[in-house]
Every structure is written in C-alpha cells, then in structure tokens.
Design a protein around this motif. Structure first.
Motif, mmCIF file in Angstrom:
data_model
loop_
_atom_site.group_PDB
_atom_site.id
_atom_site.type_symbol
_atom_site.label_atom_id
_atom_site.label_comp_id
_atom_site.label_asym_id
_atom_site.label_seq_id
_atom_site.Cartn_x
_atom_site.Cartn_y
_atom_site.Cartn_z
ATOM 1 N N GLY A 1 0.818 -1.206 0.000
ATOM 2 C CA GLY A 1 0.000 0.000 0.000
ATOM 3 C C GLY A 1 0.850 1.253 0.000
ATOM 4 O O GLY A 1 2.081 1.198 0.129
ATOM 5 N N GLY A 2 0.193 2.392 -0.159
ATOM 6 C CA GLY A 2 0.916 3.650 -0.149
ATOM 7 C C GLY A 2 0.106 4.767 -0.731
ATOM 8 O O GLY A 2 -1.115 4.637 -0.935
ATOM 9 N N VAL B 1 -4.239 2.285 1.238
ATOM 10 C CA VAL B 1 -4.043 2.812 -0.115
ATOM 11 C C VAL B 1 -4.698 4.192 -0.159
ATOM 12 O O VAL B 1 -5.882 4.327 0.153
ATOM 13 C CB VAL B 1 -4.660 1.887 -1.173
ATOM 14 N N THR B 2 -3.923 5.177 -0.514
ATOM 15 C CA THR B 2 -4.423 6.546 -0.628
ATOM 16 C C THR B 2 -4.159 7.056 -2.030
ATOM 17 O O THR B 2 -3.009 7.052 -2.488
ATOM 18 C CB THR B 2 -3.765 7.469 0.401
ATOM 19 N N VAL B 3 -5.228 7.469 -2.703
ATOM 20 C CA VAL B 3 -5.118 7.998 -4.064
ATOM 21 C C VAL B 3 -5.434 9.492 -4.001
ATOM 22 O O VAL B 3 -6.573 9.886 -3.754
ATOM 23 C CB VAL B 3 -6.063 7.280 -5.028
ATOM 24 N N SER B 4 -4.418 10.291 -4.207
ATOM 25 C CA SER B 4 -4.586 11.735 -4.053
ATOM 26 C C SER B 4 -3.489 12.467 -4.810
ATOM 27 O O SER B 4 -2.361 11.983 -4.924
ATOM 28 C CB SER B 4 -4.531 12.112 -2.572
ATOM 29 N N SER B 5 -3.856 13.649 -5.316
ATOM 30 C CA SER B 5 -2.858 14.487 -5.976
ATOM 31 C C SER B 5 -2.264 15.483 -4.987
ATOM 32 O O SER B 5 -1.382 16.264 -5.340
ATOM 33 C CB SER B 5 -3.485 15.218 -7.161
ATOM 34 N N SER C 1 -0.675 3.383 -10.373
ATOM 35 C CA SER C 1 -0.823 1.953 -10.127
ATOM 36 C C SER C 1 -0.138 1.549 -8.829
ATOM 37 O O SER C 1 0.835 2.182 -8.402
ATOM 38 C CB SER C 1 -0.206 1.141 -11.273
ATOM 39 N N LEU C 2 -0.658 0.510 -8.228
ATOM 40 C CA LEU C 2 -0.045 -0.145 -7.085
ATOM 41 C C LEU C 2 -0.289 -1.631 -7.192
ATOM 42 O O LEU C 2 -1.302 -2.052 -7.765
ATOM 43 C CB LEU C 2 -0.643 0.347 -5.758
ATOM 44 N N ARG C 3 0.603 -2.422 -6.617
ATOM 45 C CA ARG C 3 0.362 -3.856 -6.513
ATOM 46 C C ARG C 3 0.425 -4.257 -5.046
ATOM 47 O O ARG C 3 1.464 -4.079 -4.392
ATOM 48 C CB ARG C 3 1.374 -4.672 -7.315
#
Length: 115
Positions: free
Chosen positions: A9-10, A111-115, A17-19
C-alpha cells in the motif's frame, strides 16, 4: 497459527498503479478461496475481488477492468494489481482466505489515491 500479511500500500496519484501482496502461512493455501476487501473511512467493508482455489477471478463492478487479482500457490501469495486508480479507491485493503466456514483476515494495508 494462521497469518495473512498484506504489503504494497501507499500514496499514489490518480491514474497511477499499485500492486498489493498478501502472504499466507499456517493454511493449505491452494485449498482456499482468496479475496480482497476494502474499507473506506465511514463506510462498510466491501468486497473487491476474489479468486477461488481452482476457478476464475471475479471483480466488483467498481474495479472491473482496472484491478487484477492473481495467486501464486508456490509463493503462497495473492496479489491485487491496481491500475488507473481513482480517489474513490482510497481505503484500507484487506486480504481474506476462505474455506467453507473458516476464514482469516490480514491486518490491512492503506491505499491513498490523491494528488
């Protein structure tokens, strides 16, 4: 003792993308269905994807075409490849192993999705 340990995560920008990986111990891995769930702040935990012990993968509509679940029975690991990530994918992701009435959970990975 059964253990499921997630990693990968991250923080990622939208479109990235992340795995995720989930390594298992203490179970006959190949006999279990393996699943990924996620839980966003203030929301219920939801199913994301699953891979039965001998079948085909299945996905929630919200991630279909963007996420791919796979399993490596030799490495005793299940993966979740996540592409084209969106802010609404932000959550703690959990792996789950299920066999009949027995199921086990990992501790989760953020998991963080951010700009």
């Amino acid at each position: 003792q059964v253990q499921l340990v997630e990693s990968g995560g991250g923080l990622v920008q939208p479109g990235g993308s992340l795995r995720l990986s989930c390594s298992a111990s203490g179970i006959i891995f190949s006999s279990y269905a393996l699943r990924w769930f996620r839980q966003a702040p203030g929301k219920q935990r939801e199913w994301v994807a699953s891979f039965s012990s001998g079948g085909t993968p299945n996905y929630a509509d919200s991630v279909k075409g963007r996420f791919t679940i796979s399993r490596d029975n030799d490495k005793i690991t299940v993966y979740l490849q996540m592409n084209s990530l969106k802010p609404e994918d932000t959550a703690v992701y959990y792996c789950n192993a299920l066999l009949a009435t027995r199921q086990y959970w990992g501790q989760g990975t953020q998991v963080t999705v951010s700009s």
